[in-house]
Design a protein around this motif. Structure first.
Motif, PDB file in Angstrom:
ATOM      1  N   VAL A  17     -36.485   5.714 -24.089  1.00 30.35           N
ATOM      2  CA  VAL A  17     -36.189   5.588 -25.521  1.00 30.35           C
ATOM      3  C   VAL A  17     -37.322   4.881 -26.259  1.00 30.35           C
ATOM      4  O   VAL A  17     -37.512   5.098 -27.461  1.00 30.35           O
ATOM      5  N   THR A  18     -38.088   4.038 -25.551  1.00 33.01           N
ATOM      6  CA  THR A  18     -39.277   3.452 -26.178  1.00 33.01           C
ATOM      7  C   THR A  18     -40.250   4.556 -26.570  1.00 33.01           C
ATOM      8  O   THR A  18     -40.781   4.570 -27.688  1.00 33.01           O
ATOM      9  N   GLY A  19     -40.481   5.481 -25.663  1.00 32.50           N
ATOM     10  CA  GLY A  19     -41.335   6.621 -25.985  1.00 32.50           C
ATOM     11  C   GLY A  19     -40.742   7.470 -27.087  1.00 32.50           C
ATOM     12  O   GLY A  19     -41.467   7.993 -27.947  1.00 32.50           O
ATOM     13  N   GLY A  20     -39.403   7.619 -27.096  1.00 32.96           N
ATOM     14  CA  GLY A  20     -38.750   8.394 -28.142  1.00 32.96           C
ATOM     15  C   GLY A  20     -38.935   7.786 -29.513  1.00 32.96           C
ATOM     16  O   GLY A  20     -39.220   8.497 -30.490  1.00 32.96           O
ATOM     17  N   VAL A  21     -38.796   6.468 -29.617  1.00 31.87           N
ATOM     18  CA  VAL A  21     -39.006   5.800 -30.909  1.00 31.87           C
ATOM     19  C   VAL A  21     -40.466   5.888 -31.322  1.00 31.87           C
ATOM     20  O   VAL A  21     -40.793   6.073 -32.505  1.00 31.87           O
ATOM     21  N   GLY A  22     -41.382   5.772 -30.353  1.00 31.01           N
ATOM     22  CA  GLY A  22     -42.802   5.921 -30.663  1.00 31.01           C
ATOM     23  C   GLY A  22     -43.100   7.279 -31.252  1.00 31.01           C
ATOM     24  O   GLY A  22     -43.858   7.402 -32.233  1.00 31.01           O
ATOM     25  N   ALA A  36     -40.846   9.167 -32.778  1.00 32.62           N
ATOM     26  CA  ALA A  36     -40.168   9.213 -34.074  1.00 32.62           C
ATOM     27  C   ALA A  36     -41.032   8.582 -35.162  1.00 32.62           C
ATOM     28  O   ALA A  36     -41.164   9.122 -36.272  1.00 32.62           O
ATOM     29  N   LEU A  37     -41.635   7.439 -34.862  1.00 34.59           N
ATOM     30  CA  LEU A  37     -42.535   6.803 -35.824  1.00 34.59           C
ATOM     31  C   LEU A  37     -43.713   7.718 -36.140  1.00 34.59           C
ATOM     32  O   LEU A  37     -44.112   7.858 -37.304  1.00 34.59           O
ATOM     33  N   PHE A  38     -44.276   8.319 -35.106  1.00 38.94           N
ATOM     34  CA  PHE A  38     -45.420   9.203 -35.307  1.00 38.94           C
ATOM     35  C   PHE A  38     -45.077  10.349 -36.254  1.00 38.94           C
ATOM     36  O   PHE A  38     -45.793  10.609 -37.232  1.00 38.94           O
ATOM     37  N   VAL A  39     -43.977  11.054 -35.978  1.00 34.38           N
ATOM     38  CA  VAL A  39     -43.683  12.258 -36.751  1.00 34.38           C
ATOM     39  C   VAL A  39     -43.268  11.914 -38.180  1.00 34.38           C
ATOM     40  O   VAL A  39     -43.589  12.647 -39.128  1.00 34.38           O
ATOM     41  N   ILE A  40     -42.586  10.789 -38.374  1.00 33.07           N
ATOM     42  CA  ILE A  40     -42.194  10.389 -39.730  1.00 33.07           C
ATOM     43  C   ILE A  40     -43.418   9.982 -40.543  1.00 33.07           C
ATOM     44  O   ILE A  40     -43.583  10.382 -41.712  1.00 33.07           O
ATOM     45  N   LYS A  81     -43.758  12.824 -43.184  1.00 33.09           N
ATOM     46  CA  LYS A  81     -43.080  12.353 -44.398  1.00 33.09           C
ATOM     47  C   LYS A  81     -43.975  11.513 -45.288  1.00 33.09           C
ATOM     48  O   LYS A  81     -43.898  11.573 -46.516  1.00 33.09           O
ATOM     49  N   PHE A  82     -44.845  10.702 -44.670  1.00 30.60           N
ATOM     50  CA  PHE A  82     -45.687   9.798 -45.456  1.00 30.60           C
ATOM     51  C   PHE A  82     -47.143  10.252 -45.521  1.00 30.60           C
ATOM     52  O   PHE A  82     -47.959   9.605 -46.185  1.00 30.60           O
ATOM     53  N   GLY A  83     -47.473  11.320 -44.812  1.00 32.48           N
ATOM     54  CA  GLY A  83     -48.790  11.914 -44.958  1.00 32.48           C
ATOM     55  C   GLY A  83     -49.933  11.183 -44.285  1.00 32.48           C
ATOM     56  O   GLY A  83     -51.099  11.419 -44.631  1.00 32.48           O
ATOM     57  N   ILE A 102     -50.146   4.412 -34.117  1.00 38.99           N
ATOM     58  CA  ILE A 102     -49.055   3.491 -34.444  1.00 38.99           C
ATOM     59  C   ILE A 102     -47.899   3.677 -33.463  1.00 38.99           C
ATOM     60  O   ILE A 102     -47.259   2.706 -33.024  1.00 38.99           O
ATOM     61  N   GLY A 103     -47.621   4.923 -33.090  1.00 36.79           N
ATOM     62  CA  GLY A 103     -46.583   5.174 -32.091  1.00 36.79           C
ATOM     63  C   GLY A 103     -46.903   4.511 -30.766  1.00 36.79           C
ATOM     64  O   GLY A 103     -46.030   3.903 -30.136  1.00 36.79           O
ATOM     65  N   PHE A 104     -48.163   4.608 -30.337  1.00 35.43           N
ATOM     66  CA  PHE A 104     -48.562   3.934 -29.102  1.00 35.43           C
ATOM     67  C   PHE A 104     -48.530   2.415 -29.271  1.00 35.43           C
ATOM     68  O   PHE A 104     -48.223   1.691 -28.323  1.00 35.43           O
ATOM     69  N   GLY A 105     -48.855   1.958 -30.469  1.00 32.07           N
ATOM     70  CA  GLY A 105     -48.775   0.523 -30.743  1.00 32.07           C
ATOM     71  C   GLY A 105     -47.354   0.004 -30.581  1.00 32.07           C
ATOM     72  O   GLY A 105     -47.132  -1.124 -30.111  1.00 32.07           O
ATOM     73  N   PHE A 106     -46.375   0.827 -30.965  1.00 31.67           N
ATOM     74  CA  PHE A 106     -44.983   0.433 -30.781  1.00 31.67           C
ATOM     75  C   PHE A 106     -44.667   0.292 -29.290  1.00 31.67           C
ATOM     76  O   PHE A 106     -43.967  -0.651 -28.885  1.00 31.67           O
ATOM     77  N   GLY A 107     -45.181   1.201 -28.475  1.00 34.34           N
ATOM     78  CA  GLY A 107     -44.969   1.089 -27.038  1.00 34.34           C
ATOM     79  C   GLY A 107     -45.600  -0.171 -26.472  1.00 34.34           C
ATOM     80  O   GLY A 107     -44.997  -0.869 -25.649  1.00 34.34           O
ATOM     81  N   PHE A 108     -46.818  -0.488 -26.915  1.00 31.72           N
ATOM     82  CA  PHE A 108     -47.492  -1.707 -26.472  1.00 31.72           C
ATOM     83  C   PHE A 108     -46.673  -2.937 -26.854  1.00 31.72           C
ATOM     84  O   PHE A 108     -46.465  -3.843 -26.037  1.00 31.72           O
TER      85      PHE A 108
END
Length: 423
Positions: A105-110, A112-116, A120-122, A131-137
């Motif tokens: 789920v850590t990878g899943g949230v990473g 999710a952050l990436f795709v959003i 969504k924010f361009g 940033i997704g990998f940063g969340f995993g770190f």
């Protein structure tokens, strides 16, 4: 013929402390006897998993005419990639006698952050992915803090994150939300192939790196006055890589397309996974960090009394695990082309199973990254073969569960035969 260097009466070069031996050096016959002695003593490593892989391959090839086709072989490579990487990620904490139930789920949230952030924010996709990998770190650092500094059992910490991050993914993606990955470079990771000549280049690079590493190790051991294994073992290893690698490339270079467009070549994911295996194995086998990981898994208190910074090693192990878990989920979403709130929710136990089936001990201190990769191939082969036989998911789960229990039993019995205590 052995090429052992004589030991001098003087103290060995300090570099000797950085070398990892086999425990028994000498000629080819000596090595074979030592290996057989370890097997009889219960240290079988990945031998049961390799045997199981061979048996499954023979069985499914008899039961299904499609199992040994080039198309299914390539599909099996892509299908196993996510589990291989996740299993290797978990090895870093399993070697310490810890566990990370939140890796998936850590990878899943990473993701999710990436795709959003991208859709969504361009944000540029490389930055969003970073940033997704940063969340995993950050997650690995958080787990390491609670486990190593506060002293909370890793099972409790990661179980809490496993539950909490499922809610966080829902908040980020939205209930029922689904986002397509509109990045051709990322989609190609799991859906593209190398040109036919690229596979042969891959094998050549593997041979060059393996030979260079082997002879570099031998030179270091000679300078340090440490005995070397027989040179014939190096040639045997290179021959095995050439034969197996060449055979795989030859099969995958055949046209497996079902239309006028040719589909051929080694899947791109194969060299990527091989690079991760090599880097992780180098880290565990040829650095102080790796030796400390094994030492802590064998006896944490003895390692601490020897001056090992147990807390920092555990902290970094969880950081590596969570970061690799994000990459594993990147492979998962690359294969399907979409991201939703359920990414990584159901795969972490399969990752643990892959490591254990491959020969990584749940008790810590024993196992290698390649063992987890072999275990993942066993589980992927079961899923693939049962799918070709049109058997339901229930049968798949039951068979996988039985294989896991069998592997854990072999691990426990091998520890008893090796002199471990029964508690």
């Amino acid at each position: 013929m052995s090429t052992n260097a004589p030991r001098s009466s003087a103290a060995p070069d300090p570099a000797a402390s950085d070398l990892i031996g086999s425990g028994v050096e000498g000629g080819l016959v000596d090595q074979m006897r030592a290996w057989w002695s370890r097997v009889r003593g219960g240290d079988m490593g990945a031998l049961p998993a390799i045997g199981g892989l061979v048996v499954l391959g023979v069985m499914f090839s008899i039961l299904s005419p499609f199992f040994l086709t080039e198309r299914n072989f390539a599909n099996l490579m892509n299908q196993a990639a996510t589990l291989v990487v996740l299993g290797m990620a978990l090895v870093f904490v399993l070697l310490l006698g810890e566990i990370d139930l939140s890796a998936g789920v850590t990878g899943g949230v990473g993701m999710a952050l990436f795709v959003i952030l991208f859709a969504k924010f361009g944000l540029p996709w490389p930055l969003a992915l970073l940033i997704g990998f940063g969340f995993g770190f950050a997650t690995g650092a958080l787990i390491g803090f609670f486990v190593a500094r506060i002293g909370i059992p890793s099972f409790v910490v990661t179980l809490g994150l496993f539950l909490g991050y499922q809610g966080l993914a829902l908040l980020i993606i939205g209930d029922g939300g689904l986002y397509r990955i509109e990045v051709p470079e990322l989609i190609a990771i799991q859906n593209g192939n190398l040109p036919p000549w690229g596979g042969w280049v891959m094998v050549a690079i593997m041979l060059i790196i393996s030979a260079a590493t082997s002879f570099w190790d031998r030179a270091r051991r000679t300078r340090a006055g440490v005995p070397n294994r027989a040179i014939s073992l190096v040639y045997i290893k290179l021959a095995v890589i050439a034969i197996l690698g060449g055979g795989v490339v030859y099969i995958l270079n055949q046209n497996r397309g079902q239309s006028v467009v040719a589909v051929e070549g080694v899947p791109i994911i194969v060299p990527i996974v091989l690079v991760i295996i090599w880097l992780g194995t180098f880290l565990l086998d040829r650095t102080k960090f790796g030796r400390y990981v094994y030492a802590i898994g064998g006896n944490a208190e003895a390692a601490r009394r020897s001056g090992v910074k147990v807390r920092w090693i555990k902290w970094w192990a969880f950081v590596i695990c969570s970061s690799l878990a994000v990459f594993a989920m990147l492979l998962s979403v690359s294969r399907v082309g979409t991201v939703d709130a359920t990414v990584g929710r159901d795969i972490v136990l399969s990752g643990v199973a892959a490591a254990v089936v491959g020969g990584v001990s749940l008790f810590g201190g024993r196992g290698r990254l390649v063992h987890a990769a072999i275990g993942a191939l066993v589980i992927a082969t079961i899923t693939n073969g049962l799918g070709l036989l049109n058997l339901g998911g229930g049968i798949n789960l039951m068979v996988t569960g039985g294989v896991l229990i069998l592997a854990a039993t072999v691990d426990a019995l091998s520890r008893l035969r090796g002199g471990g205590a029964r508690t």
